[in-house]
Design a protein around this motif. Structure first.
Motif, PDB file in Angstrom:
ATOM      1  N   GLU A   5       0.861  -1.189   0.000  1.00  0.00           N
ATOM      2  CA  GLU A   5       0.000   0.000   0.000  1.00  0.00           C
ATOM      3  C   GLU A   5       0.891   1.231   0.000  1.00  0.00           C
ATOM      4  O   GLU A   5       1.804   1.341   0.803  1.00  0.00           O
ATOM      5  N   ARG A   6       0.621   2.153  -0.893  1.00  0.00           N
ATOM      6  CA  ARG A   6       1.454   3.342  -0.994  1.00  0.00           C
ATOM      7  C   ARG A   6       0.852   4.548  -0.288  1.00  0.00           C
ATOM      8  O   ARG A   6       1.529   5.540  -0.072  1.00  0.00           O
ATOM      9  N   THR A   7      -0.414   4.474   0.003  1.00  0.00           N
ATOM     10  CA  THR A   7      -1.067   5.594   0.674  1.00  0.00           C
ATOM     11  C   THR A   7      -2.267   5.075   1.473  1.00  0.00           C
ATOM     12  O   THR A   7      -2.791   4.017   1.188  1.00  0.00           O
ATOM     13  N   SER A   8      -2.646   5.835   2.447  1.00  0.00           N
ATOM     14  CA  SER A   8      -3.797   5.456   3.272  1.00  0.00           C
ATOM     15  C   SER A   8      -4.979   6.361   2.929  1.00  0.00           C
ATOM     16  O   SER A   8      -4.814   7.429   2.328  1.00  0.00           O
ATOM     17  N   LEU A   9      -6.142   5.957   3.369  1.00  0.00           N
ATOM     18  CA  LEU A   9      -7.327   6.783   3.159  1.00  0.00           C
ATOM     19  C   LEU A   9      -7.164   8.123   3.877  1.00  0.00           C
ATOM     20  O   LEU A   9      -7.539   9.166   3.339  1.00  0.00           O
ATOM     21  N   ALA A  10      -6.581   8.108   5.059  1.00  0.00           N
ATOM     22  CA  ALA A  10      -6.361   9.358   5.803  1.00  0.00           C
ATOM     23  C   ALA A  10      -5.458  10.305   5.012  1.00  0.00           C
ATOM     24  O   ALA A  10      -5.707  11.526   4.978  1.00  0.00           O
ATOM     25  N   GLU A  11      -4.424   9.768   4.374  1.00  0.00           N
ATOM     26  CA  GLU A  11      -3.537  10.604   3.554  1.00  0.00           C
ATOM     27  C   GLU A  11      -4.273  11.155   2.333  1.00  0.00           C
ATOM     28  O   GLU A  11      -4.069  12.310   1.950  1.00  0.00           O
ATOM     29  N   VAL A  12      -5.129  10.352   1.758  1.00  0.00           N
ATOM     30  CA  VAL A  12      -5.912  10.794   0.603  1.00  0.00           C
ATOM     31  C   VAL A  12      -6.842  11.933   1.006  1.00  0.00           C
ATOM     32  O   VAL A  12      -6.938  12.953   0.319  1.00  0.00           O
ATOM     33  N   VAL A  13      -7.517  11.790   2.137  1.00  0.00           N
ATOM     34  CA  VAL A  13      -8.440  12.827   2.597  1.00  0.00           C
ATOM     35  C   VAL A  13      -7.678  14.106   2.960  1.00  0.00           C
ATOM     36  O   VAL A  13      -8.107  15.212   2.620  1.00  0.00           O
ATOM     37  N   ALA A  14      -6.558  13.969   3.628  1.00  0.00           N
ATOM     38  CA  ALA A  14      -5.757  15.147   3.991  1.00  0.00           C
ATOM     39  C   ALA A  14      -5.261  15.878   2.741  1.00  0.00           C
ATOM     40  O   ALA A  14      -5.348  17.114   2.653  1.00  0.00           O
ATOM     41  N   ALA A  15      -4.764  15.138   1.775  1.00  0.00           N
ATOM     42  CA  ALA A  15      -4.299  15.747   0.524  1.00  0.00           C
ATOM     43  C   ALA A  15      -5.460  16.415  -0.204  1.00  0.00           C
ATOM     44  O   ALA A  15      -5.315  17.512  -0.759  1.00  0.00           O
ATOM     45  N   SER A  16      -6.600  15.766  -0.202  1.00  0.00           N
ATOM     46  CA  SER A  16      -7.786  16.323  -0.856  1.00  0.00           C
ATOM     47  C   SER A  16      -8.225  17.617  -0.185  1.00  0.00           C
ATOM     48  O   SER A  16      -8.596  18.582  -0.859  1.00  0.00           O
ATOM     49  N   SER A  17      -8.174  17.642   1.132  1.00  0.00           N
ATOM     50  CA  SER A  17      -8.540  18.851   1.879  1.00  0.00           C
ATOM     51  C   SER A  17      -7.604  19.994   1.536  1.00  0.00           C
ATOM     52  O   SER A  17      -8.048  21.136   1.336  1.00  0.00           O
ATOM     53  N   ASP A  18      -6.321  19.702   1.453  1.00  0.00           N
ATOM     54  CA  ASP A  18      -5.341  20.728   1.081  1.00  0.00           C
ATOM     55  C   ASP A  18      -5.595  21.240  -0.327  1.00  0.00           C
ATOM     56  O   ASP A  18      -5.574  22.453  -0.575  1.00  0.00           O
ATOM     57  N   LEU A  19      -5.829  20.331  -1.255  1.00  0.00           N
ATOM     58  CA  LEU A  19      -6.095  20.727  -2.643  1.00  0.00           C
ATOM     59  C   LEU A  19      -7.366  21.561  -2.748  1.00  0.00           C
ATOM     60  O   LEU A  19      -7.420  22.522  -3.529  1.00  0.00           O
ATOM     61  N   LEU A  20      -8.373  21.204  -1.986  1.00  0.00           N
ATOM     62  CA  LEU A  20      -9.612  21.971  -1.993  1.00  0.00           C
ATOM     63  C   LEU A  20      -9.332  23.420  -1.618  1.00  0.00           C
ATOM     64  O   LEU A  20      -9.811  24.345  -2.286  1.00  0.00           O
ATOM     65  N   GLU A  21      -8.555  23.635  -0.569  1.00  0.00           N
ATOM     66  CA  GLU A  21      -8.245  25.004  -0.142  1.00  0.00           C
ATOM     67  C   GLU A  21      -7.355  25.723  -1.143  1.00  0.00           C
ATOM     68  O   GLU A  21      -7.507  26.919  -1.373  1.00  0.00           O
ATOM     69  N   GLU A  22      -6.436  25.000  -1.753  1.00  0.00           N
ATOM     70  CA  GLU A  22      -5.501  25.616  -2.697  1.00  0.00           C
ATOM     71  C   GLU A  22      -6.143  25.943  -4.041  1.00  0.00           C
ATOM     72  O   GLU A  22      -5.873  26.993  -4.627  1.00  0.00           O
ATOM     73  N   LEU A  23      -6.980  25.037  -4.554  1.00  0.00           N
ATOM     74  CA  LEU A  23      -7.462  25.130  -5.930  1.00  0.00           C
ATOM     75  C   LEU A  23      -8.969  25.292  -6.055  1.00  0.00           C
ATOM     76  O   LEU A  23      -9.476  25.461  -7.163  1.00  0.00           O
ATOM     77  N   GLY A  24      -9.690  25.190  -4.940  1.00  0.00           N
ATOM     78  CA  GLY A  24     -11.139  25.244  -4.998  1.00  0.00           C
ATOM     79  C   GLY A  24     -11.710  23.912  -5.441  1.00  0.00           C
ATOM     80  O   GLY A  24     -10.971  22.987  -5.798  1.00  0.00           O
ATOM     81  N   PRO A  25     -13.029  23.808  -5.450  1.00  0.00           N
ATOM     82  CA  PRO A  25     -13.653  22.523  -5.784  1.00  0.00           C
ATOM     83  C   PRO A  25     -13.326  22.030  -7.190  1.00  0.00           C
ATOM     84  O   PRO A  25     -13.217  20.828  -7.418  1.00  0.00           O
ATOM     85  N   GLY A  26     -13.170  22.940  -8.126  1.00  0.00           N
ATOM     86  CA  GLY A  26     -12.841  22.532  -9.496  1.00  0.00           C
ATOM     87  C   GLY A  26     -11.477  21.877  -9.617  1.00  0.00           C
ATOM     88  O   GLY A  26     -11.253  21.063 -10.511  1.00  0.00           O
ATOM     89  N   GLY A  27     -10.572  22.233  -8.723  1.00  0.00           N
ATOM     90  CA  GLY A  27      -9.232  21.660  -8.766  1.00  0.00           C
ATOM     91  C   GLY A  27      -9.094  20.359  -8.005  1.00  0.00           C
ATOM     92  O   GLY A  27      -8.046  19.717  -8.051  1.00  0.00           O
ATOM     93  N   LEU A  28     -10.153  19.979  -7.319  1.00  0.00           N
ATOM     94  CA  LEU A  28     -10.117  18.734  -6.556  1.00  0.00           C
ATOM     95  C   LEU A  28     -10.537  17.585  -7.472  1.00  0.00           C
ATOM     96  O   LEU A  28     -11.702  17.206  -7.543  1.00  0.00           O
ATOM     97  N   THR A  29      -9.560  17.086  -8.198  1.00  0.00           N
ATOM     98  CA  THR A  29      -9.791  15.978  -9.129  1.00  0.00           C
ATOM     99  C   THR A  29      -9.078  14.735  -8.619  1.00  0.00           C
ATOM    100  O   THR A  29      -8.134  14.830  -7.820  1.00  0.00           O
TER     101      THR A  29
END
Length: 176
Positions: A5-29
């Motif tokens: 396993e290269r990543t955990s669900l917690a890491e995915v959610v944390a990264a997604s949260s950061d991207l949401l703040e950085e790029l807005g909802p459109g950038g959360l792909t």
């Protein structure tokens, strides 16, 4: 042998949260999240079914953040309102996401519980839900307008916030 396993669900959610703040909802792909956590996009689908689930998970995590902030106050209505406002200022995209998405079912209840308790202290048990909705609408509306830059008439927003919050508490207490 299965691949590690290269990543955990917690890491995915944390990264997604950061991207949401950085790029807005459109950038959360899914592609952007995969790149952030260092996996290929198809690997991400082992953790998250699709973008809708990803948004639900991010909203749930945002709700947990709000719940933690509220729990860290003295439980009075002004302290709860300030903690909620602080969350909106610190994480504006997550604040907006909470208003437009459906986090896990327990999340809204966790956020509402301290507000219901504080409001009940002011109005009694007969009108607690109505009063809590009134408070939530005022605080959410104020913060939403702040984030949108919608207060355009000048003046001191901190003074307006304090004035409104003071009047709200006084009015609820007087109506008991």
């Amino acid at each position: 042998m299965p691949a590690p396993e290269r990543t955990s669900l917690a890491e995915v959610v944390a990264a997604s949260s950061d991207l949401l703040e950085e790029l807005g909802p459109g950038g959360l792909t899914m592609q952007a999240v995969a790149a952030r956590v260092g996996v290929r996009a198809p690997s991400l689908y082992k953790r998250v079914r699709d973008r809708d689930e990803l948004l639900r998970l991010v909203a749930t995590a945002a709700g947990e953040d709000v719940g933690t902030r509220l729990a860290g106050t003295d439980g009075t209505l002004p302290a709860l309102a300030r903690a909620y406002r602080s969350f909106g200022h610190d994480r504006p995209e997550a604040f907006r996401l909470l208003l437009t998405s459906r986090p896990d079912p327990g999340t809204p209840q966790r956020i509402a519980e301290p507000v219901l308790l504080a409001v009940e202290q002011l109005v009694g048990s007969d009108r607690t839900l109505e009063a809590a909705r009134f408070v939530t609408a005022w605080v959410t509306g104020f913060v939403s307008m702040e984030l949108a830059g919608a207060f355009r008439l000048g003046g001191d927003l901190e003074e307006a916030w304090d004035y409104g919050l003071d009047r709200l508490v006084l009015a609820l207490a007087a109506g008991r």
